[in-house]
Scaffold this motif. Sequence first.
Motif, PDB file in Angstrom:
ATOM      1  N   TYR A  82      41.024  29.877  28.718  1.00 56.93           N
ATOM      2  CA  TYR A  82      41.226  31.117  29.465  1.00 56.93           C
ATOM      3  C   TYR A  82      41.381  32.316  28.525  1.00 56.93           C
ATOM      4  O   TYR A  82      40.840  33.390  28.776  1.00 56.93           O
ATOM      5  CB  TYR A  82      42.473  30.999  30.354  1.00 56.93           C
ATOM      6  N   LYS A 124      38.934  35.242  28.910  1.00 57.34           N
ATOM      7  CA  LYS A 124      39.746  36.461  28.875  1.00 57.34           C
ATOM      8  C   LYS A 124      40.570  36.631  30.154  1.00 57.34           C
ATOM      9  O   LYS A 124      40.800  37.741  30.626  1.00 57.34           O
ATOM     10  CB  LYS A 124      38.853  37.703  28.681  1.00 57.34           C
ATOM     11  N   ASP A 125      40.992  35.492  30.728  1.00 57.96           N
ATOM     12  CA  ASP A 125      41.812  35.515  31.934  1.00 57.96           C
ATOM     13  C   ASP A 125      43.255  35.252  31.517  1.00 57.96           C
ATOM     14  O   ASP A 125      43.739  34.117  31.523  1.00 57.96           O
ATOM     15  CB  ASP A 125      41.322  34.460  32.924  1.00 57.96           C
ATOM     16  N   GLU A 142      46.105  36.147  32.858  1.00 53.70           N
ATOM     17  CA  GLU A 142      47.029  35.739  33.913  1.00 53.70           C
ATOM     18  C   GLU A 142      46.970  34.231  34.137  1.00 53.70           C
ATOM     19  O   GLU A 142      48.002  33.559  34.276  1.00 53.70           O
ATOM     20  CB  GLU A 142      46.693  36.488  35.201  1.00 53.70           C
ATOM     21  N   ALA A 143      45.744  33.682  34.186  1.00 51.40           N
ATOM     22  CA  ALA A 143      45.600  32.242  34.369  1.00 51.40           C
ATOM     23  C   ALA A 143      46.171  31.485  33.183  1.00 51.40           C
ATOM     24  O   ALA A 143      46.817  30.441  33.343  1.00 51.40           O
ATOM     25  CB  ALA A 143      44.133  31.878  34.558  1.00 51.40           C
TER      26      ALA A 143
END
Length: 787
Positions: free
Chosen positions: A664, A669-670, A672-673
């Motif tokens: 991620y 580039k997530d 929050e996950a």
Amino acid sequence: MLSELEPMSYHLLNIILHVVVCLLFLGVTQLFLPECACFVAAILFAIHPVHTEAVTGVVGRAEILSSVLFLLAFSSYSKATRRPHHTDWLPLLHCVIFVTAATLCKEQGITVVGLCCIYEVFVVQKLRLSDLLYIGQNLVASKAQPPPWLREMVLRLTVLILCALGLLIGRFQVMGAQLPVFTRFDNPAAVAGTPVRQLTYNYLLAVNTWLTLFPFSLCCDWTMGTIPLVESLTDPRNFATVAVYLALVLLAGSVLFSDDGHSEVVTMGLAFTVLPFLPASNLFFPVGFVVAERVLYTPSMGLCLLVAYGWHLLMEKIRWKPIMWTLLTVLIISHSLKTVVRNFDWKTEYSIFMAGLKVNQQNAKLYNNVGHALEGEGKFKDALEYFLQASCVQRDDIGAHINVGRTYNNLEMYDEAEQAFWKAKGLLPRPKTGEPYRVRIAPNHLNVFLNLANLISRNKSRLEEADALYRQAISMRADYIQAYINRGDILIKLNRTQEAQEVYERALQFDSTNPDIYYNLGVVYLEQRKATQAMVYFNKALEIDPNHEQALMNSAVLIQESGNSRLRHVAYERLQHLLEKGKANERVYFNLGMLAMDEKRVNEAEIWFKNAIQVREDFRSALFNLALLLSDSGRPLEAVPFLKQLLKHHPDHIKGLILLGDIYINHMKDLEAAEKCYMKILHMDPNNVQAKHNLCVVYVERGQLTIGENCLLQAASLAPKEEYIQRHLQIVRARLRKIKTKDEDSNSRNKVNPTVKPAISENPSNKKHVNSETFHSDKENQTSSES
């Protein structure tokens, strides 16, 4: 060898042999009966319903083959005595050979010797009781040489009798000079006292006679409570016994004192009926059954001969011959229809035992066998009803209670299963106080200890209790190999590996060719961290049984775990052998994938891991290693679905959460996950350094430098010696200082991003495959299944 387990050829050959018996019997009857009566006798024998068990049941081959040789022996003897005052020795030699072969097929084949003796005396020489008495008196009183015909007769009979004695001696040698022992469930009268035993056994003669004369209430099993014991002289069933003996006496009387052709037919009819039945009659020694329809195959020849002869006599005396033909036709049609129906009864296990229950509802074995048939189809609830009925019909039937317990266990009703097993155990005979256990117990009854111990051992707090049960089983039977194997497994679970080793070594004293014992010794040495010795015993198990699944599997895993590149081909061959034998499962595919990973064969490893996941979608080790493989080979986005599948089934898999979080951050580039992944880990394990550090990276990536600094300080306190944490902390502090000097443009151009490589990459140990975890899991599974 040719048909293996395809049944068609077995049934076909039984039919062919039955046809051969019918033709031979037709030839034998021509020695005594008119042509038409011969055909009637043969057709009655051919279609008799009582023969269904012997002909349709594949195991009845023994009866049919013995009967073929029985009739060949008698035919040969009749040829040897074609000239009463001269012996034809070649047919007599054939007779001896056929007698021997018939006896080897079935013990009752030896009775053809008695049949030949009666044929010699009463048919060939046409002697009667008065003649025998006269000859005996003359031989005693006179010194003259016996007549030639008498010498030839005695010579022929001596050869036959010596043959029979030789076979009997050989039989006793094979049996260890002792008769087999049967339980009271097989033959209740065998353990009854006097006169109950004698009254019951004599009544069984009437039962067998009735089955042959009126074969419409047929049953595949007559043991246990099917025929209640005749316990007193006032039992009305004794009248049937008296009637049978009276008929035999009247027929025998007409033979001994008559001097016409009628007596010869009756003599041979009685001989064919009585002599082949004597070994199964229980009158001289107990046998393993009460009544068995298959043993009536040969004796029914005599009754068919007598019935056909009686029909012939009536045909000669009655004017209205169409009546006799009509009655014979009705008899043939009714027997034929019964035989057809009876063949449908024998179609499956379920149908034959249900047909038996229609005839007899007091036989616990029939209920048990219906239950077994349903159990084999996975219908455990239906099977339980029949097992419970069996335990009610025969309350002291240990096997019925074992079946009830096993079925409860299959239905996951463990408390009820335990109660049933304890009840079965309580029915076992007990030794006298202070004396060693000498009671003989059926091996399948001893299984109650194994079943009960296996059930109890589900509860880890009761392992000692399970061990006590195994020790008790071994005390009852010192060579009870399965009890040794299961006890060793319990001792391993109790961390008493030295005792387990001693148990397996003792088991080897009783059976040094059992691959399971060697395999379990290998497991013991593996628990003792002696991999070399473990491999020796795994290999020994495979020497004895090259197809031993657990030894093939775990020796391959052990080789792969050892990292010995020179032996990897051996591990690969053993796993491939399991595939070739159709024994592939998720663990075989997984370990083939591990071997391929060790050899850097990425594509091959991927295929094996995917095969493992197809077999078992929640296989955590295969899912994680496949995801790790895809991530390391530059395909991290392809790894995500497998990581999500892993976490769906195993939401607490920390390494999977770390790897998913890294993907991620670095590739999707997530943030929050990724944060959710790391927070979930820290919720389960607040001291997890990797999750803490990577969470800090998420904060820094968001520009929350102060929070990131505090986070890194906490990570440093958890792992003060980890250099990369200190380095990242210094980078964050440097950025904070630059922010404070208001040099934002410079900071933007010289932005230094803390290392956000996956935590797995930061700690090389995390890149290792989870093989050790998998191996221990596999090993535990193997030990459990072995018990």
